[in-house]
Write a protein that holds these residues in place. Sequence first.
Motif, PDB file in Angstrom:
ATOM      1  N   PHE A 360       1.001  -1.454   0.077  1.00 20.17           N
ATOM      2  CA  PHE A 360       0.010  -0.167   0.043  1.00 20.17           C
ATOM      3  C   PHE A 360       1.043   1.262  -0.182  1.00 20.17           C
ATOM      4  CE2 PHE A 360      -2.647   3.106   2.442  1.00 20.17           C
ATOM      5  CZ  PHE A 360      -3.611   3.533   1.787  1.00 20.17           C
ATOM      6  N   TYR A 361       0.523   2.173  -1.087  1.00 18.58           N
ATOM      7  CA  TYR A 361       1.390   3.453  -1.274  1.00 18.58           C
ATOM      8  C   TYR A 361       0.667   4.796  -1.199  1.00 18.58           C
ATOM      9  CZ  TYR A 361       5.733   5.628  -3.448  1.00 18.58           C
ATOM     10  OH  TYR A 361       6.665   6.455  -3.954  1.00 18.58           O
ATOM     11  N   THR A 362       0.937   5.349  -0.188  1.00 15.37           N
ATOM     12  CA  THR A 362      -0.017   6.752  -0.347  1.00 15.37           C
ATOM     13  C   THR A 362       0.767   7.893   0.323  1.00 15.37           C
ATOM     14  OG1 THR A 362      -2.242   7.324   0.434  1.00 15.37           O
ATOM     15  CG2 THR A 362      -1.139   6.316   2.083  1.00 15.37           C
ATOM     16  N   ALA A 363       0.020   8.831   0.531  1.00 16.74           N
ATOM     17  CA  ALA A 363       0.794  10.142   0.817  1.00 16.74           C
ATOM     18  C   ALA A 363       0.704  10.449   2.277  1.00 16.74           C
ATOM     19  CB  ALA A 363       0.186  11.358  -0.003  1.00 16.74           C
ATOM     20  N   PRO A 364       1.693  11.442   2.821  1.00 19.52           N
ATOM     21  CA  PRO A 364       1.517  11.783   4.231  1.00 19.52           C
ATOM     22  C   PRO A 364       0.323  12.377   4.515  1.00 19.52           C
ATOM     23  CG  PRO A 364       4.113  12.111   3.501  1.00 19.52           C
ATOM     24  CD  PRO A 364       2.814  11.652   2.273  1.00 19.52           C
ATOM     25  N   THR A 365      -0.195  13.406   3.708  1.00 17.91           N
ATOM     26  CA  THR A 365      -1.419  14.136   3.753  1.00 17.91           C
ATOM     27  C   THR A 365      -2.581  13.326   3.963  1.00 17.91           C
ATOM     28  OG1 THR A 365      -1.629  14.504   1.324  1.00 17.91           O
ATOM     29  CG2 THR A 365      -0.679  16.391   2.540  1.00 17.91           C
ATOM     30  N   GLY A 397       5.368  11.791  -1.797  1.00 23.21           N
ATOM     31  CA  GLY A 397       4.619  12.960  -2.082  1.00 23.21           C
ATOM     32  C   GLY A 397       5.525  14.308  -1.107  1.00 23.21           C
ATOM     33  N   GLU A 398       5.705  13.945   0.067  1.00 21.48           N
ATOM     34  CA  GLU A 398       6.366  15.041   0.763  1.00 21.48           C
ATOM     35  C   GLU A 398       7.010  14.107   1.998  1.00 21.48           C
ATOM     36  OE1 GLU A 398       3.451  17.708   2.566  1.00 21.48           O
ATOM     37  OE2 GLU A 398       2.104  16.241   3.021  1.00 21.48           O
ATOM     38  N   PRO A 399       7.880  14.756   2.749  1.00 22.65           N
ATOM     39  CA  PRO A 399       8.362  13.983   4.081  1.00 22.65           C
ATOM     40  C   PRO A 399       7.258  13.804   4.863  1.00 22.65           C
ATOM     41  CG  PRO A 399       9.746  16.085   3.457  1.00 22.65           C
ATOM     42  CD  PRO A 399       8.533  16.236   2.785  1.00 22.65           C
ATOM     43  N   ILE A 400       7.449  12.667   5.444  1.00 24.47           N
ATOM     44  CA  ILE A 400       6.388  12.196   6.393  1.00 24.47           C
ATOM     45  C   ILE A 400       6.669  12.552   7.981  1.00 24.47           C
ATOM     46  CG2 ILE A 400       7.012   9.749   6.500  1.00 24.47           C
ATOM     47  CD1 ILE A 400       4.111   9.089   7.065  1.00 24.47           C
ATOM     48  N   ASN A 401       6.121  13.100   8.731  1.00 29.58           N
ATOM     49  CA  ASN A 401       6.615  13.533   9.857  1.00 29.58           C
ATOM     50  C   ASN A 401       6.447  12.485  10.760  1.00 29.58           C
ATOM     51  OD1 ASN A 401       3.737  14.292   9.502  1.00 29.58           O
ATOM     52  ND2 ASN A 401       3.828  14.035  11.892  1.00 29.58           N
ATOM     53  N   PRO A 402       7.623  12.301  11.842  1.00 27.62           N
ATOM     54  CA  PRO A 402       7.887  11.018  12.779  1.00 27.62           C
ATOM     55  C   PRO A 402       6.225  10.635  13.401  1.00 27.62           C
ATOM     56  CG  PRO A 402       9.480  12.697  12.949  1.00 27.62           C
ATOM     57  CD  PRO A 402       8.446  13.367  12.340  1.00 27.62           C
ATOM     58  N   GLU A 403       5.586  11.412  14.023  1.00 26.35           N
ATOM     59  CA  GLU A 403       4.122  10.977  14.597  1.00 26.35           C
ATOM     60  C   GLU A 403       3.419  10.224  13.610  1.00 26.35           C
ATOM     61  OE1 GLU A 403       4.546  10.233  17.862  1.00 26.35           O
ATOM     62  OE2 GLU A 403       6.627  11.419  17.422  1.00 26.35           O
ATOM     63  N   ALA A 404       3.166  10.872  12.413  1.00 31.95           N
ATOM     64  CA  ALA A 404       2.195  10.071  11.397  1.00 31.95           C
ATOM     65  C   ALA A 404       2.835   8.655  11.049  1.00 31.95           C
ATOM     66  CB  ALA A 404       2.192  11.059  10.026  1.00 31.95           C
ATOM     67  N   TRP A 405       4.262   8.830  10.828  1.00 34.16           N
ATOM     68  CA  TRP A 405       4.950   7.595  10.459  1.00 34.16           C
ATOM     69  C   TRP A 405       4.723   6.651  11.598  1.00 34.16           C
ATOM     70  CZ3 TRP A 405       8.217   3.952  12.219  1.00 34.16           C
ATOM     71  CH2 TRP A 405       9.093   3.265  11.191  1.00 34.16           C
ATOM     72  N   MET A 406       4.878   6.933  12.778  1.00 33.41           N
ATOM     73  CA  MET A 406       4.643   5.923  13.862  1.00 33.41           C
ATOM     74  C   MET A 406       3.041   5.385  13.760  1.00 33.41           C
ATOM     75  SD  MET A 406       7.012   5.227  15.622  1.00 33.41           S
ATOM     76  CE  MET A 406       6.311   4.231  16.787  1.00 33.41           C
ATOM     77  N   SER A 547       6.806  19.040  11.892  1.00 33.67           N
ATOM     78  CA  SER A 547       6.724  17.639  12.875  1.00 33.67           C
ATOM     79  C   SER A 547       6.784  17.848  14.251  1.00 33.67           C
ATOM     80  CB  SER A 547       8.090  16.892  12.566  1.00 33.67           C
ATOM     81  OG  SER A 547       8.178  16.604  10.988  1.00 33.67           O
ATOM     82  N   ALA A 548       7.341  18.682  14.688  1.00 32.57           N
ATOM     83  CA  ALA A 548       7.112  18.978  16.148  1.00 32.57           C
ATOM     84  C   ALA A 548       5.815  19.533  16.415  1.00 32.57           C
ATOM     85  CB  ALA A 548       8.260  20.206  16.300  1.00 32.57           C
TER      86      ALA A 548
END
Length: 660
Positions: A360-365, A397-406, A547-548
Amino acid sequence: MNAINSVMQELRVFQPSAETVARATISGMAAYEALCKEAETDYAGYWARLAREHVSWKTPFTQSLDESEAPFYHWFADGTLNVSYNCLDRNLENGNADKVAIIFEADDGKATKVTYRELHTLVCKFANGLKARGIKKGDRVIIYMPMSVEGVAAMQACARIGAIHSVVFGGFSAKSVHERIIDAGAIAVITADEQCRSGKNLGLKSVIDEALSMGGCEHVHSQIVYRRTGAAIPMQEGRDIYLHDLIANQPATCEPEWVGAEHPLFLLYTSGSTGKPKGVQHSTGGYLLHAILTMKWTFDIKPEDTFWCTADIGWVTGHTYIAYGPLACGATQIVFEGVPTYPDAGRFWQTIEKHSVSVFYTAPTAIRALIKASDVDPKVAPKNYKLDSLRLLGSVGEPINPEAWMWYYEQIGGTRCPIVDTFWQTETGGHMITPLPGVTPLVPGSCTLPFPGIAAAIVDETGNDVEWGKGGFLVVKKPWPSMIRNIYGDPDRFRKSYYPEDLGGRLYLAGDGAMRDATTGNFTIMGRIDDVLNVSGHRMGTMEIESALVANPLVAEAAVVGRPDDLTGEAICAFVVLKQTRPTGDAAKAMTKQLQDWVAKEIGPIAKPKDIRFGDNLPKTRSGKIMRRLLRSLAKGEEITQDVSTLENPGILEQLRHSA
């Protein structure tokens, strides 16, 4: 110029599981390092070997890399091939003819399956129909289509006859389409009567008709219309023809047009904040090679996988990881017409469960929007769906912030699925810096290490390497097969944009600030160079401040921009979407103070936003990308004069303007 300061420290590391390493195509760090060593030892030979192994050639090439016209590089130039043959005919020959190529998931939830044999027939008939309309090798064709099997077939049909397609996202305005028709010199347009989105039908042909009426489009002699909804639409006799009529009596086979490896496969326009759009021109052979390699190595695609990239074919992600890469690898994939929040915000998870999606491949937004939705309505939380078919997750699409990554890692992947956080661009054609699932220890917020053979580096403003642990400009030191070949019709702009003389004219400038971890060498993208903030002499990437903010449990999304400030040079302005009702008045002031203190604690006082504005959403394109240039205008108090027709939610601009 000071170095770009990195202010974010991420200490969490997730090692690949033994099971993931064992099954991966690139298995273990030693295998990755061996590929990198091969590329370092014989760069042109490395890519030549891979091109011979993974691409089917009509005429084998004898030369790998030609640097004689640098930075206009040529790869495999004397070889001939056809992309459609590699995507379709190859699968008829290798036993995949009756394998499902595409599962089309319509906006209303109806699913349709198309085999490789059926897709091949459709594409051949489509290609024969284009030829019957006088469209030939080298002609430019605009595609303005909904997400559909027919949209993919249109791209493949152009590739089959050597026509150069330029897909325009189905949310662009008539003015934007008109600009692209004129710049490309297109002679034909492929569109649909309407598209279906969130339960509504939205006109497409009407937009094309308006664009063609603006003048200067007399060279467009054909408009081919896919009948998606059956809406009553005007058809101009002689010019307009329905797709079903075009292909009705066409043969089910079409000999591919064998083209040179450097023949342009497509143009894809990227919008600048000013000036006319840039027509990014990609080649045939080198582009196809990288699409295949990244499918096999980054996504570790296997014959039994069901792959789902949620992008639109109007963007490069939809080119490489829907229209070409999966088909060239014989994969089964989802083509999704809908949006992640219709009929509710559980749609992605429901679709994964329904079709047993494994990659599954999607965007951080999209991820951040669904985090907020599941907090608001627990019924659409991922835990309510069966997601155990997933084995690999991707971000783009853009960098994914660490909390969304988690959240993605824990709630969607159940801590068992590696996340490939892929850095790449329209101009690069495919992944440039990315984890490989059987190789790379994962760090939330980091795209980790370069794809094997990609010579990524970080330099200062004179082109000299900066030491690990310090930020600078992200560059690529060597050409690679899938790289942009030119800006269509504007070679000077190509040189100035991507190979500036300030950096010696031989380094590809990605336009992003980045840093490498002082110990591991992992790359972290810190935001676009033009989004680097200079506050009291400190240069900070917007990504880290965002990200903060998002790490605060009350915040769903944040976007950070700069505005001029007499005291500090630049002031940090944050646009924030909360997981609760948007505050106003004194409540907004209190929340602003709370978030300013939070950022000061997370990063330091220098990163504390001077202004924070609260909105119900952020200005996003229909593909989910935040339009930060509009936010910069709002922060500066400027009138917005740019085209906003691609916004999903144009009304949000007024809300954010008045929340100051």
